[in-house]
Enzyme design. Structure first.
Site, mmCIF file in Angstrom:
data_model
loop_
_atom_site.group_PDB
_atom_site.id
_atom_site.type_symbol
_atom_site.label_atom_id
_atom_site.label_comp_id
_atom_site.label_asym_id
_atom_site.label_seq_id
_atom_site.Cartn_x
_atom_site.Cartn_y
_atom_site.Cartn_z
ATOM 1 N N GLN A 274 3.497 10.512 18.679
ATOM 2 C CA GLN A 274 3.999 9.567 19.669
ATOM 3 C C GLN A 274 3.218 8.266 19.668
ATOM 4 O OE1 GLN A 274 6.969 9.988 21.595
ATOM 5 N NE2 GLN A 274 6.951 11.362 19.840
ATOM 6 N N HIS B 50 4.587 5.372 17.574
ATOM 7 C CA HIS B 50 5.811 4.670 17.954
ATOM 8 C C HIS B 50 5.553 3.192 18.182
ATOM 9 C CE1 HIS B 50 9.424 7.043 18.321
ATOM 10 N NE2 HIS B 50 8.747 8.053 18.840
ATOM 11 N N GLU C 171 7.488 11.757 29.906
ATOM 12 C CA GLU C 171 8.747 11.740 29.146
ATOM 13 C C GLU C 171 8.844 13.010 28.300
ATOM 14 O OE1 GLU C 171 10.950 9.031 25.696
ATOM 15 O OE2 GLU C 171 8.781 8.912 25.961
ATOM 16 N N HIS C 172 7.840 13.250 27.482
ATOM 17 C CA HIS C 172 7.741 14.472 26.668
ATOM 18 C C HIS C 172 6.564 15.306 27.182
ATOM 19 C CE1 HIS C 172 9.292 11.304 23.831
ATOM 20 N NE2 HIS C 172 10.215 12.232 23.643
ATOM 21 N N ASP D 74 12.893 15.109 18.748
ATOM 22 C CA ASP D 74 13.196 13.745 18.331
ATOM 23 C C ASP D 74 14.311 13.698 17.299
ATOM 24 O OD1 ASP D 74 11.580 12.241 19.918
ATOM 25 O OD2 ASP D 74 10.007 11.903 18.437
ATOM 26 N N HIS E 19 41.638 4.873 61.131
ATOM 27 C CA HIS E 19 41.449 6.151 60.454
ATOM 28 C C HIS E 19 42.166 7.264 61.217
ATOM 29 C CE1 HIS E 19 38.384 4.076 58.151
ATOM 30 N NE2 HIS E 19 38.106 5.170 57.447
#
Length: 439
Positions: free
Chosen positions: A255, A258, A322-323, A356, A415
């Site tokens: 990661q 990235h 996230e992960h 992934d 109504h």
């Protein structure tokens, strides 16, 4: 990675901060480009593509010939790998289809819910330092399964005005209807407003850098939905002495490579294990082609030593990764207790890379703590749930008085009248009494 030992709970929010700019640093730039694209359409798009990507394009539309050429340049081995990943992603997302939910809530009142595809969606595919063709699979496949009629893909071109061959191959394989050479804020603005060449869409999907994330959030102010705020990648691993330090180091680095703004965190109850992982990181990082990027991300990252599994779990839920990788003696404790995470990877032989690319789950996930409220992309992300109801005379007779009383209590006479006028035809005497009282 900086090691923090037994942090006091009151310091958690500080030590768990993401290495991102504040929205205020970015928002003015995003607003300026949005306003330019809204006013000037493709002229503005072309200007920013030249400025940010260094590409001067005669046309930003990808042609059939370009797609065919891209396909011919890929090896049969890579195509087979993409096909296998596509198959697994399709199987998992097709399994998420739900049937119509229909029932009679009371006598004469039938209610049901059906899913309908979002007609026009835009998918954003980052390129930059790594063309993420796997994201094409993650977004275009569920869009197709859901039945979206228009799937518009935007991705930034390189200086030669090209989009990566892998992205083009995956796009045509997965049913993308239009591919446009445009990236960054200007791509999101184009999908939001529509231009001469970029269709306006109803919902925008896909990860990106902090500028893209803020641009997507701004798109919602103009009536365009987004999948989630998905920014720089992040990973948290909880591991103890039962884990393999080399495996954990490889996951953290996967990661970190990235981008320089990625963040990876190791949480452990073992100081010895943290030291082992640190040694492994220092060894493995030297062999990475993207060593400089990974190193900068690692510099922004942390190893956190805690007293117990209970404390670790509380900290992880506070962070909302996230992960999330679990490699401990007590995996079930974390699996059962995790409340805030985009996607979870369990055991020594479940690398985050599997999600992934090819295991079948979606890798478009909420970052920056948004997993506390957002889900990752799934089949439902590409649909809307529409409710229907059908009420018979008997049904309205049974529920009518309830509606009248509630509407009158809220002071909404029209109504009430919408019910009363019907009840007058169904039960004239009772409706007449009700109406005269009102008058």
């Amino acid at each position: 990675m900086k090691t923090i030992k037994y942090p006091n709970k009151i310091t958690w929010s500080e030590i768990l901060k993401r290495p991102t700019q504040t929205i205020n640093d970015i928002e003015s730039t995003v607003n300026q480009i949005f306003e330019d694209v809204q006013r000037n359409g493709d002229t503005a798009i072309k200007k920013y593509t030249s400025l940010f990507d260094g590409a001067d394009l005669q046309s930003n539309l990808v042609t059939t010939q370009e797609i065919e050429e891209a396909s011919s340049k890929l090896s049969s081995e890579l195509k087979a790998a993409i096909d296998q990943a596509k198959s697994n992603i399709e199987v998992f997302h097709k399994a998420q289809k739900t049937e119509k939910v229909s029932l009679e809530t009371s006598v004469g009142i039938t209610c049901w819910q059906e899913k309908r595809a979002i007609q026009k969606v835009g998918i954003y595919i980052p390129a930059g330092t790594a063309p993420l063709f796997s994201t094409v699979l993650m977004l275009a496949i569920p869009a197709n399964i859901a039945g979206c009629k228009e799937v518009v893909l935007c991705s930034p071109p390189n200086k030669d005005g090209k989009i990566a061959n892998e992205i083009l191959y995956a796009a045509q394989l997965c049913g993308v209807t239009k591919i446009i050479k445009v990236g960054g804020i200007q791509a999101i603005a184009g999908l939001t407003f529509g231009t001469e060449t970029i269709p306006q869409v109803y919902k925008i999907f896909g990860p990106g850098n902090q500028f893209v994330t803020v641009a997507k959030q701004l798109a919602t102010k103009y009536g365009v939905a987004i999948d989630m705020p998905a920014g720089p990648s992040e990973l948290l691993v909880v591991a103890d002495d039962s884990a393999n330090a080399s495996y954990v180091a490889s996951d953290l680095l996967s990661q970190a490579e990235h981008g320089t703004d990625s963040q990876v965190i190791l949480v452990s109850t073992s100081e010895n294990f943290i030291n082992e992982v640190e040694t492994e990181i220092n060894t493995q990082i030297k062999a990475l082609p993207r060593q400089d990027i990974a190193q900068q991300a690692v510099n922004n990252s942390k190893s956190i030593l805690v007293n117990s599994d209970d404390e670790a779990l509380e900290l992880i839920n506070d962070y909302g990764p996230e992960h999330f990788i679990i490699a401990t003696k007590n995996n079930d404790f974390y699996v059962d207790g995790i409340l805030n995470a985009g996607s979870v990877f369990i055991g020594n032989y479940t690398p985050e890379s599997a999600g992934d690319y090819a295991s079948g789950t979606n890798h478009t996930l909420p970052t920056n703590g948004f997993s506390k409220a957002y889900s990752g992309v799934n089949l439902d992300s590409f649909t809307k749930a529409i409710t229907f109801q059908n009420i018979s005379k008997e049904g309205l007779k049974n529920i009518g008085n309830t509606i009248e009383l509630m509407a009158e209590a809220e002071g909404l006479q029209a109504h009430k009248n919408a019910v009363s006028i019907r009840l007058k035809d169904i039960i004239p005497a009772q409706a007449g009494i009700s109406t005269s009282k009102t008058e």
